[in-house]
Design a protein around this motif. Structure first.
Motif, short mmCIF file in Angstrom:
data_model
loop_
_atom_site.label_atom_id
_atom_site.label_comp_id
_atom_site.label_asym_id
_atom_site.label_seq_id
_atom_site.Cartn_x
_atom_site.Cartn_y
_atom_site.Cartn_z
N LEU A 1 6.66 15.54 -10.17
CA LEU A 1 7.32 15.55 -10.91
C LEU A 1 5.91 16.49 -12.19
CD1 LEU A 1 8.67 12.20 -11.74
CD2 LEU A 1 9.92 13.92 -10.78
N LYS A 2 5.15 16.61 -12.21
CA LYS A 2 3.72 17.09 -12.86
C LYS A 2 4.33 18.69 -12.44
CE LYS A 2 -0.26 15.92 -13.40
NZ LYS A 2 -1.77 15.67 -13.13
N ASP A 3 3.80 19.00 -11.52
CA ASP A 3 4.76 20.05 -10.93
C ASP A 3 5.66 20.66 -11.06
OD1 ASP A 3 2.32 20.31 -9.40
OD2 ASP A 3 2.92 19.86 -7.09
N GLU A 4 6.91 19.65 -11.26
CA GLU A 4 8.08 20.03 -11.72
C GLU A 4 7.79 20.26 -13.27
OE1 GLU A 4 11.70 21.33 -10.47
OE2 GLU A 4 9.75 20.92 -8.79
N ASP A 5 7.27 19.77 -13.81
CA ASP A 5 7.17 19.85 -15.72
C ASP A 5 5.95 21.68 -15.35
OD1 ASP A 5 8.56 17.43 -16.29
OD2 ASP A 5 6.02 16.27 -16.31
N GLU A 6 5.53 21.61 -15.05
CA GLU A 6 4.70 23.08 -15.11
C GLU A 6 5.37 23.71 -14.20
OE1 GLU A 6 1.77 23.02 -12.62
OE2 GLU A 6 0.79 21.10 -13.96
N LYS A 7 6.56 24.14 -13.83
CA LYS A 7 7.61 24.90 -13.82
C LYS A 7 7.89 24.70 -14.15
CE LYS A 7 7.16 24.40 -8.47
NZ LYS A 7 8.21 24.69 -7.20
N GLY B 1 0.99 -1.22 0.29
CA GLY B 1 -0.13 0.22 0.37
C GLY B 1 1.05 1.13 0.13
N MET B 2 2.02 1.24 0.67
CA MET B 2 2.90 2.50 0.22
C MET B 2 3.62 2.89 -0.39
SD MET B 2 4.96 2.64 4.22
CE MET B 2 5.41 0.87 4.02
N THR B 3 3.97 1.68 -1.68
CA THR B 3 4.07 1.54 -2.58
C THR B 3 3.60 2.46 -3.14
OG1 THR B 3 3.55 -0.32 -3.55
CG2 THR B 3 5.40 0.48 -2.34
N ASN B 4 2.10 2.49 -3.72
CA ASN B 4 1.18 3.00 -4.50
C ASN B 4 0.88 4.33 -3.80
OD1 ASN B 4 0.18 0.45 -5.66
ND2 ASN B 4 -1.45 0.52 -4.17
N ASP B 5 1.26 4.54 -2.02
CA ASP B 5 1.24 6.01 -2.46
C ASP B 5 2.32 6.85 -3.04
OD1 ASP B 5 -1.21 5.67 0.03
OD2 ASP B 5 -0.31 5.68 1.45
N ILE B 6 3.91 6.06 -2.58
CA ILE B 6 4.60 6.80 -3.03
C ILE B 6 4.55 7.19 -4.44
CG2 ILE B 6 6.81 6.12 -3.33
CD1 ILE B 6 6.45 7.24 -0.69
N LYS B 7 3.95 6.43 -5.40
CA LYS B 7 3.46 6.87 -6.66
C LYS B 7 3.06 7.96 -7.20
CE LYS B 7 4.29 1.80 -9.32
NZ LYS B 7 3.66 0.62 -9.75
N GLU B 8 1.82 8.28 -5.93
CA GLU B 8 0.77 9.27 -6.43
C GLU B 8 1.57 9.98 -6.13
OE1 GLU B 8 -2.13 8.53 -4.14
OE2 GLU B 8 -3.08 6.55 -4.78
N ILE B 9 2.94 10.23 -5.03
CA ILE B 9 3.52 11.73 -4.16
C ILE B 9 4.42 12.00 -6.15
CG2 ILE B 9 5.03 12.71 -3.05
CD1 ILE B 9 3.78 10.93 -1.06
N ARG B 10 4.94 10.42 -6.53
CA ARG B 10 6.09 10.89 -6.77
C ARG B 10 5.26 11.22 -8.38
NH1 ARG B 10 8.19 7.52 -11.16
NH2 ARG B 10 9.98 8.02 -11.99
N ASN B 11 4.21 11.60 -8.90
CA ASN B 11 3.95 11.50 -10.31
C ASN B 11 3.24 13.03 -9.51
OD1 ASN B 11 4.24 9.55 -11.33
ND2 ASN B 11 1.85 8.72 -11.39
#
Length: 65
Positions: free
Chosen positions: A38-44, A25-35
């Motif tokens: 990274l989406k915020d970084e791409d927008e910046k 379950g924690m790996t799924n949470d990490i995937k959401e946080i990472r995505n």
């Protein structure tokens, strides 16, 4: 003595199964946080590229005179 050891091993096995699903379950949470991160970084980076007034220099060949 064997009964006591059996109970301890069953408890240990059950805790191992619970730990497995908690880590899963924690790996799924990490995937959401990472995505999200990274989406915020791409927008910046896109905003910096759009509003960056400095000229970009290509890494191609130099013009000859």
């Amino acid at each position: 003595m064997i009964d006591f050891l059996t109970i301890i091993l069953l408890i240990f096995g059950l805790l191992q199964i619970i730990l497995f699903f908690k880590v899963w379950g924690m790996t799924n949470d990490i995937k959401e946080i990472r995505n999200k991160y990274l989406k915020d970084e791409d927008e910046k980076r896109r905003q910096e590229a759009e509003y960056d007034p400095t000229p970009k220099i290509s890494s191609g060949s130099k013009p000859t005179m």
